[in-house]
Design an enzyme around this catalytic site. Structure first.
Site, PDB file in Angstrom:
ATOM      1  N   ASP A   1       9.228   9.982  -7.782  1.00 56.54           N
ATOM      2  CA  ASP A   1       9.005   9.078  -6.674  1.00 56.54           C
ATOM      3  C   ASP A   1       9.959   7.667  -6.516  1.00 56.54           C
ATOM      4  OD1 ASP A   1       8.037   8.853  -4.249  1.00 56.54           O
ATOM      5  OD2 ASP A   1       6.204   7.823  -4.621  1.00 56.54           O
TER       6      ASP A   1
ATOM      7  N   ARG B   1       0.820  -1.147  -0.022  1.00 60.07           N
ATOM      8  CA  ARG B   1       0.181  -0.054  -0.111  1.00 60.07           C
ATOM      9  C   ARG B   1       0.804   1.250   0.059  1.00 60.07           C
ATOM     10  NH1 ARG B   1      -4.139   0.839   4.219  1.00 60.07           N
ATOM     11  NH2 ARG B   1      -4.644  -1.278   3.865  1.00 60.07           N
TER      12      ARG B   1
END
Length: 784
Positions: free
Chosen positions: A624, A511
């Site tokens: 990222d 997640r």
């Protein structure tokens, strides 16, 4: 006639082979329990507990464990496997497979629950004398146990830890997960919380007290609570309590009931009535969420709990007062048009606009009238000073003579309302009905075979007549499908397909800020990683950006996307499944990533980023890069993933790409983000350098604040070690992860560290490009 005879013979031969095919398939199962057979149950050796299918409603069943009772008596459940996904009363089974997985199947069509376990040897399924259902391998190794996954009940011998919680049922007749939960909070304190669809609030211990004021301790790391046979309730946060029958060895259970109260029930023998021997609240109105918005909870010892609408409000649902009330008036923002009606002993907890101390009643009223959304105010005296609380939301209402003070509800001046008590209780009993319809089965084998034969003959003859046309159409269809897939690179899935592939989104494998990733098996047998994106303000734009980007990318070190789902509010992406998870998981678990693997991960990641920056049709900034977004396949080959924060880079304006917001993860973000400098591909180079330093040193980078202090300390520490002189030990050896065993090439590792340090310099122009990094790595031959 000859043609019909031969075709019939073929079909009869096929039908005769069906039993052997079915037997071969079922040989992979150790045993199976059927929902249609009431005798298919498992009992503990002492007879106190029974496990089997429970009839939870109309054609709705749950596999459960309960205290053994005489036939026809109400059951007391201690555990349910599928409380939120009930199964059909026809064809549903619980099967223990030879691979060690216990699976609950709904009507022979879809698996709704499983233990997700594997075993090298065939395990045993045993219900122990304490009510614990276990999968046992080799007589001493517990592969799985129900005690680790409680629902709403604890029994003696079972511990509730920080890894689980007790969740109430929705009602006395609906076993699905409700809105009240007993759990350990982040401060190690055992708490009760109401976590409703819209609001959430802690109500035990009283949230207006600090833990130490109610005897709780936050200084413990174990986080456990249990109930013993003597009737003592013990928690690691220093909370202890004894039942009214403490000291007697009885059958006991601790349950968080559907009304949000935690109770301990006791009895001597099976078949007897359960008595409440302890409860968290003697008055049920102290529980949050029992009555909805704009209503009071009133408790009477003999009549129980009732929900009352405020004056001027009416029930939203006449059949259920727990959903709250709605106004019968339109309130003007003009202070002169509003008045207040005093309700003695009325109290609402939470959602104060502010707290005003030592103010008069008129001053408190004026503070409420200043706000258009003020619905009333609470005014009371605690023995020391007057307190004023204007309220913008009226929830958790309690009407109790024990409360000193009252509530003043805001109403139109012209109104004449009063507090009225409806003849409706908060607890509404509703029967469950499973809204799935399956084709009923025929009991007669002869009729079943006959129907299959007739149908097969018709299908076979129809197929022969149109054989040439069907083959031609099939070939054309396949060609069109192939052309479509090669043109788009992925396909669109429906929400129901992905829900079935993930078995109801059960197995979470990761997640992040963008959403949760589940493991699934597609209909074609491929194992996939299915990312379900969060519902947020900009979620659709991020979703489309990721689909468009990854759909056009093709590189061995970039994650391969197979499809997506865009159906209603659902946004999902379907990726290839990476067997060895993320680089972060491997580094944290100290898995066997030797130096060769780490070097190849660094090289492969650099190749993937070089492709993004310079080789694909539209240059892409990932924005990222971190260990969580570098995935490893079965051979530990890296693939860069998660382009939810990506940005297309304009070829004609490389120095000034526009970004509407800061992107990335703290600790891996280049200084350009902080100082609002133009963003280029060098932000990915910087993040890549931090990741390589983590791999080499084995030091975990966890950033707690916005100053990037951990990130700075890691870079500074490596630079200091490089500058220190030591003729005995190389500076490279002094920074390398000491937990990694195996040989390495000193020259190659020195190049790896040097390149990483070049990547993390503050001057972006001094950082090498990703293609240059690949060249520097490849120019040094690895020797192991």
């Amino acid at each position: 006639m000859a043609f019909q005879t031969s075709s019939s013979l073929l079909i009869i031969l096929f039908v005769s082979a069906l039993p052997s095919l079915c037997l071969s398939s079922s040989s992979n199962n150790l045993f199976s329990l059927s929902v249609e057979n009431p005798e298919h149950v498992i009992k503990s050796r002492n007879g106190n507990f029974t496990a089997g299918f429970y009839d939870a409603g109309e054609n709705a069943f749950a596999f459960s464990i309960w205290f053994t009772e005489p036939r026809g008596q109400n059951l007391s459940f201690i555990w349910m496997a599928n409380r939120d996904v009930l199964v059909n009363g026809k064809g549903s089974t619980l099967t223990l497979r030879s691979n060690g997985n216990l699976v609950l199947n709904d009507a022979g069509q879809v698996d709704v629950w499983s233990t997700n376990t594997t075993s090298l040897k065939p395990p045993q399924l045993i219900l122990k004398d304490d009510g614990n259902l276990i999968l046992l391998e080799d007589s001493n190794h517990v592969v799985w146990q129900s005690f680790d996954f409680p629902t709403d009940t604890l029994v003696p011998g079972q511990r509730l830890t920080r890894h689980a919680s007790l969740v109430s049922s929705k009602s006395q007749t609906d076993p699905s997960s409700g809105f009240h939960k007993l759990f350990f909070d982040n401060d190690n304190v055992l708490r009760l919380v109401y976590d409703g669809p819209e609001l959430s609030s802690i109500y035990w211990p009283p949230p207006w007290f600090q833990p130490w004021q109610v005897g709780r301790s936050t200084f413990n790391a174990s986080r456990f609570v249990f109930l013993n046979l003597d009737g003592e309730f013990i928690s690691s946060d220093n909370f202890t309590s004894e039942t009214s029958d403490y000291g007697l060895v009885l059958q006991r259970r601790l349950t968080i009931d559907s009304d949000g109260n935690v109770r301990v029930y006791s009895r001597r023998h099976w078949g007897e009535k359960w008595d409440v021997s302890w409860q968290a609240f003697s008055a049920g109105c102290n529980v949050h969420g029992v009555c909805g918005e704009n209503s009071f909870c009133k408790y009477e010892p003999y009549t129980g709990r009732t929900c009352l609408c405020l004056p001027g409000y009416k029930l939203k649902d006449e059949s259920d007062s727990s959903v709250g009330c709605q106004p019968e008036f339109n309130l003007s923002c003009n202070p002169e048009d509003s008045g207040f009606l005093h309700i003695p002993n009325g109290d609402f907890y939470g959602y104060d606009q502010g707290t005003y101390l030592n103010v008069t009643f008129d001053e408190c009223k004026k503070e409420c009238l200043k706000l258009c959304n003020c619905k009333g105010f609470q005014y009371s005296h605690d023995g020391y000073q007057f307190k004023c609380y204007p309220k913008t939301l009226l929830v958790n209402g309690n009407l109790s003579p024990a409360f000193v003070g009252g509530f003043h509800v805001r109403l139109p001046n012209s109104s004449s309302f009063s507090l009225q008590e409806p003849d409706i209780k908060c607890e509404i009993v509703k029967a469950i009905k499973l809204e799935r319809v399956y084709v009923s089965r025929h009991d007669s084998v002869f009729v079943k075979v006959l129907l299959w034969v007739v149908l097969a003959i018709g299908v076979f003859e129809f197929a022969c007549i149109f054989l040439f046309w069907c083959l031609t159409w099939k070939k054309s269809s396949k060609q069109q499908t192939y052309d479509h897939l090669t043109g788009t690179g992925f396909r669109k899935y429906s929400y129901s397909e992905l829900k079935e592939a993930t078995r109801g989104f059960r197995e979470e494998i990761g997640r992040g800020a963008g959403g949760i990733v589940y493991k699934g098996v597609l209909k074609d047998g491929r194992v996939a990683a299915i990312k379900r994106l969060n519902e947020a303000n900009q979620i659709e734009s991020e979703f489309l950006a990721e689909v468009n980007l990854i759909g056009r990318l093709n590189h061995m070190n970039l994650i391969d996307m197979w499809g997506y789902c865009a159906e209603g509010k659902y946004r999902m992406l379907v990726y290839e499944y990476m067997e060895n998870g993320s680089l972060a998981e491997n580094l944290e678990s100290n898995k066997s990533l030797d130096w060769r693997k780490r070097y190849e991960i660094a090289l492969g990641t650099a190749r993937g980023l070089a492709y993004l920056h310079e080789e694909c049709l539209e240059w892409v900034l990932h924005c990222d890069i971190k260990p969580q977004n570098i995935l490893l396949d079965s051979d530990y080959k890296p693939k860069v993933a998660d382009f939810g924060l990506s940005k297309l880079q304009n070829r004609n304006d490389l120095n000034n790409p526009s970004f509407s917001r800061i992107r990335g993860t703290r600790g891996y973000m280049a200084p350009e983000w902080v100082f609002n400098l133009p963003i280029t591909s060098k932000v990915d180079v910087y993040s890549y350098g931090i990741v390589v330093l983590e791999m080499i040193t084995g030091k975990s980078l966890r950033v707690d604040g916005p100053d990037h202090s951990h990130q700075g300390r890691l870079v500074t520490w490596v630079r200091e070690k490089r500058n220190e002189g030591d003729g005995m030990v190389s500076w490279v050896e002094r920074i390398m992860d000491p937990t990694v065993e195996g040989s390495f090439d000193m020259k190659t590792m020195e190049v790896l560290v040097t390149v990483a340090l070049q990547c993390v310099v503050e001057d972006r122009d001094a950082r090498p490009s990703m293609s240059r990094i690949v060249e520097m790595f490849q120019s040094h031959e690895i020797e192991y």
